[in-house]
Design an enzyme around this catalytic site. Structure first.
Site, PDB file in Angstrom:
ATOM      1  N   LYS A 269     -41.608  -0.395  46.715  1.00 24.59           N
ATOM      2  CA  LYS A 269     -41.932  -1.248  45.582  1.00 24.59           C
ATOM      3  C   LYS A 269     -43.327  -1.829  45.786  1.00 24.59           C
ATOM      4  CE  LYS A 269     -39.818  -4.757  42.610  1.00 24.59           C
ATOM      5  NZ  LYS A 269     -38.641  -5.623  42.386  1.00 24.59           N
ATOM      6  N   GLU A 355     -23.855 -11.084  36.810  1.00 19.05           N
ATOM      7  CA  GLU A 355     -23.690 -12.368  36.139  1.00 19.05           C
ATOM      8  C   GLU A 355     -22.223 -12.724  35.898  1.00 19.05           C
ATOM      9  OE1 GLU A 355     -27.734 -10.814  35.365  1.00 19.05           O
ATOM     10  OE2 GLU A 355     -25.722  -9.959  35.086  1.00 19.05           O
ATOM     11  N   ARG A 383     -24.309 -11.650  29.229  1.00 18.78           N
ATOM     12  CA  ARG A 383     -23.466 -10.664  29.912  1.00 18.78           C
ATOM     13  C   ARG A 383     -22.213 -11.303  30.515  1.00 18.78           C
ATOM     14  NH1 ARG A 383     -27.048  -6.330  31.729  1.00 18.78           N
ATOM     15  NH2 ARG A 383     -26.103  -6.273  33.780  1.00 18.78           N
TER      16      ARG A 383
END
Length: 611
Positions: A269, A355, A383
């Site tokens: 990344k 979540e 969500r």
């Protein structure tokens, strides 16, 4: 596809420079995009797009894809009003086949598309590109379970960079750690595969035999890629996600395999930009910065953000209250919880991109006598709507939700607007909903929350919190009561209109009134600052309306079914002869722009409200 391997490597570096320079000017998702450049080039070389289909999970790694699929000239408009979205957008290009912005949806969408293609006799390739952080979410597991037994021609590419937004956590992250091997091993494996391929007659059969033996060994030992293979996938990898030639070779070979396949690619990344490689969580999503040193170009503000105040206040509270715990769903940095994590690591829980689990786990913590605080962006709380209603509110458990990025969010576009929370949760039983207008409001709400009975939601925007005080709170936290937040705060007196402003939008309303007074000197209004949307102080408002006969309600959330609509409908029940209007977000799918531009478009800035 026609470029030589050396030319493709040169292209990768040009793409890196282009993305760094553009994001340094516009802001955006930097580190995720730098990590998939070689993978994007390999995909476009090995596939037949747009006949083939690739669905990017989350989509914040699609910049190179946009540039290479006909949007190079538009790339400088990235995340600007009227410009390119920072996420895949079907309205932009036929190469973008699915709108994304939230995590862990790619495998489900790709499986559905693959099934539809088969039903239509379409034999093109369907690919889901998903990160290791997103793979740990429940929806991704559900999709893997279904896809593995489906026999559909689906390729899942696992972009494994050991990160989501913050460091990847959880059992899946640990499993992937076991699958990862050293760069040296991946290099040696690739070298021997190339040598065997060159052997006449025996090379290819020998490679196939070795691959079969490796899969049998993994299955017998119940290690390596077994979790994917036991689900029904053919697992290949790990491979170096920055070696274009090797990626192309694997992709072309996997295209010939029938049924679900998972290719495990190891990437870095922030690849190619030292500051992003060293601090990928900081450079995940950035505001404009100086490319020479990685430092933000923004001026330092005296006022802190609501997120910073939330994290700092909660950290201080936890020093004297051992029952306080903090929960985040892979967003410790964004929600301001890094200070809490550092000060109280044993009471900090990062559950990853989960979540639903975060909210229901908080219910369990509350059930066990602790005081959980869950920090989630408004758009991601969508969500976990069922968990909040069913597991927290119906049981009236003392869970505190810090709903960050509420209201208009800005450059991330329609998938990230925090405009729906009020319309979703105003009618939920037992839930108290607060919206601080100032820094003092948020601090007081958090201090009070320790003794609040039942679930409490505190929603605040991605913005600076004003240091101006609109209300004099008690000096001692123990003296705080619900009435300190429930009662409307009158900021001005008048006879022509009653105005109720929810949360920090009150500052735009105050400026609008100043504009009106210059244009119409005789105009005056009762202005009330509201910091508790539910339950609402109807009594104070009705006293004012009986004099003014006009009511105007302002919020930064969707109008339809929102705070204004609910309040107006209840008010009309009491007095049907009133003139009532309300202002909110009418077009939440308007697209990316700054918060100021979105406010102006929605008529929620001072000029729009005055008009």
């Amino acid at each position: 596809r026609a470029l030589s391997l050396d030319a493709k490597k040169e292209l990768a570096e040009e793409l890196r420079d282009c993305i760094i320079e553009t994001v340094a000017r516009t802001g955006g998702h930097l580190a995720p995009n730098l990590g998939v450049i070689e993978l994007t080039i390999a995909l476009l070389s090995a596939g037949d797009f747009p006949r083939d289909s690739v669905i990017f999970d989350v989509g914040h790694q699609s910049y190179a894809w946009k540039i290479l699929t006909g949007r190079r000239d538009l790339f400088p408009t990235l995340r600007q009003e009227g410009g390119l979205s920072g996420f895949p957008k079907t309205s932009e290009s036929e190469f973008d086949v699915f709108n994304t912005g939230h995590s862990s949806t790619s495998i489900s969408a790709a499986l559905g598309l693959a099934r539809a293609k088969r039903a239509k006799g379409d034999h093109s390739w369907t690919i889901a590109l998903i990160g290791d952080g997103a793979l740990g979410a429940g929806m991704a597991f559900e999709a893997l379970s279904d896809a593995g037994q489906s026999h559909e021609n689906l390729l899942v590419i696992l972009n494994d960079n050991q990160m989501c937004i913050d460091q990847a956590v959880g059992g899946m992250a640990r499993h992937l750690e076991q699958l990862r091997t050293s760069t040296r091993y991946i290099h040696m494996k690739t070298v021997w595969e190339k040598r065997l391929e060159k052997l006449p007659l025996l090379g290819r059969p020998l490679l196939q035999m070795l691959a079969r033996q490796k899969r049998r060994w993994r299955s017998w030992k119940k290690e390596a890629g077994a979790i994917f293979e036991q689900l029904g996938f053919r697992y290949y990898g790990p491979v170096d996600g920055h070696e274009i030639g090797d990626l192309e070779r694997h992709l072309k070979a996997l295209r010939l395999i029938r049924g679900p396949v998972l290719l495990h690619a190891i990437t870095v990344k922030g690849k190619g930009y030292c500051y992003a490689e060293d601090e990928p969580e900081i450079f995940h999503g950035v505001s404009p910065f100086d490319t020479s040193n990685g430092q933000s170009n923004g001026k330092k503000e005296k006022e802190k953000t609501f997120s910073q105040i939330f994290g700092e206040t909660l950290t201080e509270m936890a020093q004297t209250d051992p029952d306080i715990t903090a929960i985040t769903a892979a967003m410790a940095q964004g929600t301001g919880l890094i200070p809490f994590q550092e000060a109280h690591p044993d009471r900090f829980f990062d559950v990853g991109i989960a979540e639903q689990h975060a909210v229901t786990m908080a219910a369990g913590l509350a059930l066990g006598g602790l005081r959980p605080y869950v920090a989630i962006y408004s758009t991601f709380l969508q969500r976990a709507a069922d968990q909040l209603i069913h597991d927290v509110c119906l049981q009236n458990l003392p869970v505190v939700l810090g709903v960050d990025r509420a209201g208009l969010v800005g450059a991330d576009g329609d998938t990230h607007q925090g405009a729906y929370d009020l319309s979703m949760f105003l009618s939920v039983p037992n839930l108290t909903i607060m919206a601080p207008a100032t820094a003092a409001d948020l601090r007081a709400m958090l201090l009070y929350s320790r003794k609040h009975e039942g679930p409490l939601m505190i929603r605040y925007p991605n913005d600076r919190a004003s240091n101006r005080e609109l209300y004099a709170y008690p000096d001692k936290a123990d003296e705080l009561a619900i009435t300190d937040f429930y009662q409307l705060r009158q900021l001005s007196e008048g006879r022509d209109m009653t105005i109720v402003a929810l949360g920090p939008v009150v500052w735009q309303v105050m400026e609008a009134l100043e504009i009106l007074k210059e244009e119409i000197p005789e105009f005056s209004a009762d202005l009330y600052s509201c910091v508790t949307a539910s339950p609402f102080d109807y009594e104070t408002m009705l006293d004012s309306i009986h004099r003014t006969r006009r009511l105007f309600i302002v919020e930064e959330a969707v109008e339809l079914g929102g705070f204004g609509a609910v309040t107006a409908s209840e008010t009309i029940r009491v007095d049907a002869g009133l003139l009532i209007d309300y202002a909110g977000v009418r077009q939440p799918d308007r697209g990316q722009a700054s918060r100021e531009e979105l406010r102006a478009s929605e008529g929620l800035d001072q000029e729009g409200l005055a008009g």
